[in-house]
Design a protein around this motif. Structure first.
Motif, PDB file in Angstrom:
ATOM      1  N   LEU A   1      -7.181 -19.907  -2.080  1.00 57.83           N
ATOM      2  CA  LEU A   1      -7.140 -18.656  -1.334  1.00 57.83           C
ATOM      3  C   LEU A   1      -6.970 -17.493  -2.297  1.00 57.83           C
ATOM      4  O   LEU A   1      -6.057 -17.496  -3.133  1.00 57.83           O
ATOM      5  N   ASN A   2      -7.863 -16.505  -2.196  1.00 57.45           N
ATOM      6  CA  ASN A   2      -7.744 -15.330  -3.045  1.00 57.45           C
ATOM      7  C   ASN A   2      -8.239 -14.103  -2.288  1.00 57.45           C
ATOM      8  O   ASN A   2      -9.042 -14.206  -1.353  1.00 57.45           O
ATOM      9  N   PHE A   3      -7.749 -12.952  -2.672  1.00 59.66           N
ATOM     10  CA  PHE A   3      -8.173 -11.703  -2.048  1.00 59.66           C
ATOM     11  C   PHE A   3      -7.980 -10.576  -3.052  1.00 59.66           C
ATOM     12  O   PHE A   3      -7.291 -10.728  -4.066  1.00 59.66           O
ATOM     13  N   GLN A   4      -8.589  -9.443  -2.765  1.00 58.63           N
ATOM     14  CA  GLN A   4      -8.581  -8.326  -3.700  1.00 58.63           C
ATOM     15  C   GLN A   4      -8.033  -7.079  -3.026  1.00 58.63           C
ATOM     16  O   GLN A   4      -8.280  -6.833  -1.837  1.00 58.63           O
ATOM     17  N   HIS A   5      -7.287  -6.306  -3.785  1.00 62.46           N
ATOM     18  CA  HIS A   5      -6.851  -4.994  -3.305  1.00 62.46           C
ATOM     19  C   HIS A   5      -6.749  -4.056  -4.498  1.00 62.46           C
ATOM     20  O   HIS A   5      -6.067  -4.371  -5.480  1.00 62.46           O
ATOM     21  N   GLY A   6      -7.420  -2.923  -4.399  1.00 65.01           N
ATOM     22  CA  GLY A   6      -7.406  -1.987  -5.517  1.00 65.01           C
ATOM     23  C   GLY A   6      -7.999  -2.621  -6.750  1.00 65.01           C
ATOM     24  O   GLY A   6      -9.079  -3.224  -6.714  1.00 65.01           O
TER      25      GLY A   6
ATOM     26  N   LYS B   1      -6.677  -5.117  -8.381  1.00 67.77           N
ATOM     27  CA  LYS B   1      -6.024  -6.406  -8.598  1.00 67.77           C
ATOM     28  C   LYS B   1      -6.636  -7.485  -7.725  1.00 67.77           C
ATOM     29  O   LYS B   1      -7.029  -7.228  -6.584  1.00 67.77           O
ATOM     30  N   GLN B   2      -6.704  -8.684  -8.284  1.00 66.43           N
ATOM     31  CA  GLN B   2      -7.112  -9.859  -7.529  1.00 66.43           C
ATOM     32  C   GLN B   2      -5.894 -10.755  -7.380  1.00 66.43           C
ATOM     33  O   GLN B   2      -5.147 -10.986  -8.334  1.00 66.43           O
ATOM     34  N   TYR B   3      -5.693 -11.251  -6.171  1.00 62.69           N
ATOM     35  CA  TYR B   3      -4.528 -12.081  -5.863  1.00 62.69           C
ATOM     36  C   TYR B   3      -4.984 -13.513  -5.611  1.00 62.69           C
ATOM     37  O   TYR B   3      -5.938 -13.743  -4.862  1.00 62.69           O
ATOM     38  N   LEU B   4      -4.299 -14.482  -6.237  1.00 61.08           N
ATOM     39  CA  LEU B   4      -4.602 -15.899  -6.045  1.00 61.08           C
ATOM     40  C   LEU B   4      -3.336 -16.630  -5.616  1.00 61.08           C
ATOM     41  O   LEU B   4      -2.244 -16.350  -6.115  1.00 61.08           O
ATOM     42  N   VAL B   5      -3.502 -17.581  -4.705  1.00 54.07           N
ATOM     43  CA  VAL B   5      -2.371 -18.334  -4.169  1.00 54.07           C
ATOM     44  C   VAL B   5      -2.338 -19.710  -4.813  1.00 54.07           C
ATOM     45  O   VAL B   5      -3.320 -20.459  -4.760  1.00 54.07           O
ATOM     46  N   ASN B   6      -1.212 -20.027  -5.425  1.00 54.36           N
ATOM     47  CA  ASN B   6      -1.029 -21.356  -6.011  1.00 54.36           C
ATOM     48  C   ASN B   6      -1.069 -22.389  -4.893  1.00 54.36           C
ATOM     49  O   ASN B   6      -0.232 -22.350  -3.977  1.00 54.36           O
ATOM     50  N   PRO B   7      -2.030 -23.321  -4.903  1.00 51.50           N
ATOM     51  CA  PRO B   7      -2.154 -24.276  -3.794  1.00 51.50           C
ATOM     52  C   PRO B   7      -0.997 -25.265  -3.698  1.00 51.50           C
ATOM     53  O   PRO B   7      -0.856 -25.944  -2.686  1.00 51.50           O
ATOM     54  N   VAL B   8      -0.188 -25.349  -4.728  1.00 50.78           N
ATOM     55  CA  VAL B   8       0.952 -26.278  -4.707  1.00 50.78           C
ATOM     56  C   VAL B   8       2.216 -25.590  -4.222  1.00 50.78           C
ATOM     57  O   VAL B   8       2.907 -26.078  -3.322  1.00 50.78           O
ATOM     58  N   SER B   9       2.531 -24.444  -4.793  1.00 51.56           N
ATOM     59  CA  SER B   9       3.803 -23.768  -4.497  1.00 51.56           C
ATOM     60  C   SER B   9       3.677 -22.636  -3.485  1.00 51.56           C
ATOM     61  O   SER B   9       4.681 -22.121  -3.016  1.00 51.56           O
ATOM     62  N   LYS B  10       2.459 -22.216  -3.166  1.00 49.56           N
ATOM     63  CA  LYS B  10       2.179 -21.065  -2.310  1.00 49.56           C
ATOM     64  C   LYS B  10       2.587 -19.737  -2.966  1.00 49.56           C
ATOM     65  O   LYS B  10       2.593 -18.699  -2.306  1.00 49.56           O
ATOM     66  N   GLU B  11       2.921 -19.766  -4.237  1.00 51.06           N
ATOM     67  CA  GLU B  11       3.236 -18.528  -4.934  1.00 51.06           C
ATOM     68  C   GLU B  11       1.959 -17.715  -5.136  1.00 51.06           C
ATOM     69  O   GLU B  11       0.901 -18.269  -5.447  1.00 51.06           O
ATOM     70  N   ILE B  12       2.073 -16.405  -4.962  1.00 46.75           N
ATOM     71  CA  ILE B  12       0.927 -15.512  -5.123  1.00 46.75           C
ATOM     72  C   ILE B  12       1.077 -14.754  -6.442  1.00 46.75           C
ATOM     73  O   ILE B  12       2.123 -14.139  -6.702  1.00 46.75           O
ATOM     74  N   TYR B  13       0.031 -14.800  -7.243  1.00 43.37           N
ATOM     75  CA  TYR B  13      -0.006 -14.045  -8.493  1.00 43.37           C
ATOM     76  C   TYR B  13      -1.209 -13.111  -8.469  1.00 43.37           C
ATOM     77  O   TYR B  13      -2.241 -13.423  -7.856  1.00 43.37           O
ATOM     78  N   SER B  14      -1.072 -11.976  -9.125  1.00 43.12           N
ATOM     79  CA  SER B  14      -2.181 -11.028  -9.199  1.00 43.12           C
ATOM     80  C   SER B  14      -2.575 -10.821 -10.653  1.00 43.12           C
ATOM     81  O   SER B  14      -1.735 -10.887 -11.559  1.00 43.12           O
TER      82      SER B  14
ATOM     83  N   ALA C   1      -9.381 -21.461   2.783  1.00 37.89           N
ATOM     84  CA  ALA C   1      -8.994 -20.315   3.604  1.00 37.89           C
ATOM     85  C   ALA C   1      -9.729 -19.067   3.121  1.00 37.89           C
ATOM     86  O   ALA C   1     -10.039 -18.930   1.942  1.00 37.89           O
ATOM     87  N   PHE C   2     -10.016 -18.149   4.037  1.00 33.80           N
ATOM     88  CA  PHE C   2     -10.655 -16.913   3.632  1.00 33.80           C
ATOM     89  C   PHE C   2      -9.597 -15.843   3.370  1.00 33.80           C
ATOM     90  O   PHE C   2      -8.476 -15.909   3.859  1.00 33.80           O
ATOM     91  N   GLY C   3      -9.949 -14.835   2.564  1.00 31.53           N
ATOM     92  CA  GLY C   3      -9.082 -13.702   2.312  1.00 31.53           C
ATOM     93  C   GLY C   3      -9.911 -12.433   2.263  1.00 31.53           C
ATOM     94  O   GLY C   3     -10.803 -12.310   1.421  1.00 31.53           O
ATOM     95  N   VAL C   4      -9.647 -11.509   3.175  1.00 31.33           N
ATOM     96  CA  VAL C   4     -10.439 -10.287   3.297  1.00 31.33           C
ATOM     97  C   VAL C   4      -9.497  -9.092   3.319  1.00 31.33           C
ATOM     98  O   VAL C   4      -8.463  -9.118   3.994  1.00 31.33           O
ATOM     99  N   THR C   5      -9.836  -8.031   2.598  1.00 30.88           N
ATOM    100  CA  THR C   5      -9.018  -6.818   2.571  1.00 30.88           C
ATOM    101  C   THR C   5      -9.717  -5.701   3.324  1.00 30.88           C
ATOM    102  O   THR C   5     -10.889  -5.403   3.076  1.00 30.88           O
ATOM    103  N   LEU C   6      -8.986  -5.098   4.269  1.00 26.84           N
ATOM    104  CA  LEU C   6      -9.474  -3.962   5.038  1.00 26.84           C
ATOM    105  C   LEU C   6      -8.439  -2.844   4.914  1.00 26.84           C
ATOM    106  O   LEU C   6      -7.379  -2.905   5.531  1.00 26.84           O
ATOM    107  N   GLY C   7      -8.740  -1.867   4.078  1.00 24.51           N
ATOM    108  CA  GLY C   7      -7.766  -0.804   3.835  1.00 24.51           C
ATOM    109  C   GLY C   7      -6.554  -1.358   3.116  1.00 24.51           C
ATOM    110  O   GLY C   7      -6.665  -1.985   2.069  1.00 24.51           O
ATOM    111  N   ASP C   8      -5.366  -1.152   3.710  1.00 20.57           N
ATOM    112  CA  ASP C   8      -4.142  -1.681   3.105  1.00 20.57           C
ATOM    113  C   ASP C   8      -3.686  -2.964   3.781  1.00 20.57           C
ATOM    114  O   ASP C   8      -2.559  -3.403   3.598  1.00 20.57           O
ATOM    115  N   ARG C   9      -4.578  -3.570   4.561  1.00 18.11           N
ATOM    116  CA  ARG C   9      -4.258  -4.831   5.237  1.00 18.11           C
ATOM    117  C   ARG C   9      -5.131  -5.949   4.703  1.00 18.11           C
ATOM    118  O   ARG C   9      -6.334  -5.776   4.500  1.00 18.11           O
TER     119      ARG C   9
END
Length: 489
Positions: free
Chosen positions: A368-373, A375-388, A411-419
């Protein structure tokens, strides 16, 4: 002394004593006191009275009169029934009006008539509501409203729609069920106590997310580990594996204008587990692996000017890698190369690849990954920790913990504005929304379709999210196509 005189004197003493005792009996009085109001709320009063006497009474009734006027015309009578023993007694009444003055007096019905105590003046209290929880949820959510001096006929409204009140505890806690939504997600909550309206400071936010199923994919093709990208109002999906069994060399296009899928001409060969980001795709393998073995591909493509352009071959293996465009660069991370932590950067302006520092954890194309500004955010599939990763400095930072299902990815990850809207990992119907500014996650309405499927492609247009779903091998039927209005009711 003469004995006869002594006898007469004794008789007189006895007679006088008898007469004295009779006089004491007839002089016994019964006093009645309206002592105090020991409990008072908006509609309820609990009153303490006292019967004072030196002997039992023969009362056919006792209790209190309560009236809106001091003349006690048409009073509320709190009848406590027969009474023998003197002492304290307590009476209670409900159904009073809030914020109103009343007069109270005790009474006792004796054989000789009704006796009343002194009069007390009381004023019922004002209701108030302090807050409620939870403050968001779907239709039918049970909320608790805290306050004081609620009456038994208290009503609750969300927007202009009345909620079902399940119970009112201790005149200070209301349990109610949120009614059907209106036309907006954020609604005022109002408590109506008799004729007084109390508007709560916080609003209730309905869980949003409206799914609509579009026409299914036109063929029996089922895509797994495929590529997808978008060009304006046209969505592309293809390559990968057909039904997870053979490499697919076809690419299909969906037009928002015509609302149809059509096959497009792709001059290359099939690619399985290739990366795709923006208008770029490549890598992957040319055959489905057997016993862990596969034939890696170095193909690198770009879609531009309505056609496919083959770029110089990759200089590194990129099978099952995750990729994204950020800050004018294309990043390809993890996958089957190295330990899944290798990272490569492609500078679009110069067409140059460069290996950069490793990522903090192992990833593949299903992460699972998504982008804002920037930065790109990725979710560790083991710990669920999010890193950018910062697109300028290419440094990694810890962001938080993902609250939803990870399962086996996709899972999908989509950014719309600040959400950020995420969810629908393999076999999960969960949808989540992240306020990127506050870091707060909230649940959305769940996906209503079959969870035994994976997201084969995700597209965004006009704040709507289009999701192509490929059912697992054992699920019959074509791929489904859905559109999600993430803020719809």
């Amino acid at each position: 002394m003469d004995k006869s005189k002594i006898g007469i004197i004794s008789l007189l003493v006895v007679i006088l004593g008898f007469l004295s005792s009779c006089e004491e009996e007839t002089s016994v009085t019964t006093s009645l006191i309206t002592e105090e109001v020991i409990y008072l709320s908006g509609e309820r009063a609990r009153i303490l009275g006292r019967i004072i006497t030196t002997q039992n009474v023969e009362a056919s009734d006792h209790g209190f009169y309560i009236s809106e006027n001091e003349a006690f015309s048409q009073p509320i009578i709190v009848s406590l029934g027969e009474r023998v023993a003197p002492g304290r007694f307590i009476g209670e009444t409900s159904g009073l009006d809030i914020q109103k003055r009343y007069f109270v007096k005790s009474f006792i019905s004796l054989p000789e008539g009704i006796q009343f105590g002194n009069i007390l003046e009381i004023t019922t209290l004002s209701p108030d509501a302090f807050g409620f929880s939870p403050q968001n949820g779907p239709v039918g959510t049970t909320i608790t409203i805290l306050g004081k001096n609620f009456t038994s006929d208290t009503k609750v409204f969300v927007g202009d729609r009345q909620a079902q009140v399940l119970k009112i505890d201790f005149e200070s806690s209301i349990t109610a069920i949120v009614p059907a939504s209106g036309t907006v997600a954020l609604e005022e909550v109002k408590v109506v106590v008799q004729n007084q309206e109390i508007l709560l400071e916080d609003k209730f936010e309905y869980t949003t997310g409206k799914f609509t199923q579009l026409s299914n994919f036109p063929t029996g093709l089922k895509l797994f580990d495929n590529i997808y990208f978008q060009s304006g109002e046209e969505f592309f999906a293809g390559l990968g594996a057909n039904n997870g069994q053979s490499v697919n060399s076809q690419i299909w296009k969906y037009s928002l204008a015509t609302k149809n899928w059509t096959q497009v001409v792709f001059p290359g060969t099939g690619l399985w587990k290739a990366f795709s980001a923006g208008s770029f795709f490549g890598g992957g393998a040319r055959v489905i692996s057997q016993n862990g073995q596969s034939s890696p591909s170095s193909d690198f493509w770009k879609f531009e000017n309505n056609g496919f352009v083959k770029l110089p071959d990759l200089t590194f293996p990129a099978t099952d890698a995750v990729s994204f465009e950020l800050n004018g660069k294309l990043f390809v991370l993890g996958g089957a190369s190295g330990s899944g932590t290798d990272a490569y950067r492609y500078t679009i302006a110069t067409g140059q690849w460069q290996k950069i520092g490793n990522i903090p954890f192992s990833v593949n194309r299903t992460v699972l990954n998504f982008q804002h500004g920037n930065k790109q955010y990725l979710v560790n599939p083991v710990s669920k920790e999010i890193y950018s990763i910062d697109g300028s400095t290419e440094t990694w930072s810890f962001f938080g913990i993902y609250p939803g299902d990870i399962n086996s990815g996709s899972a999908f990850g989509v950014t719309l504005g600040d959400r950020v809207i995420t969810g629908m990992a393999n076999r999960s119907q969960e949808i989540w929304e992240l306020n990127i500014s506050t870091g707060i996650w909230v649940r959305k309405n769940s996906f209503p379709g079959n969870p035994i499927a994976r997201n084969a492609a995700t597209f965004v247009h006009d704040n709507l999210i289009y999701i192509l779903r490929s059912g697992e091998v054992q699920v019959p039927g074509p791929m489904e196509f859905w559109v999600l209005d993430p803020f719809g009711l």
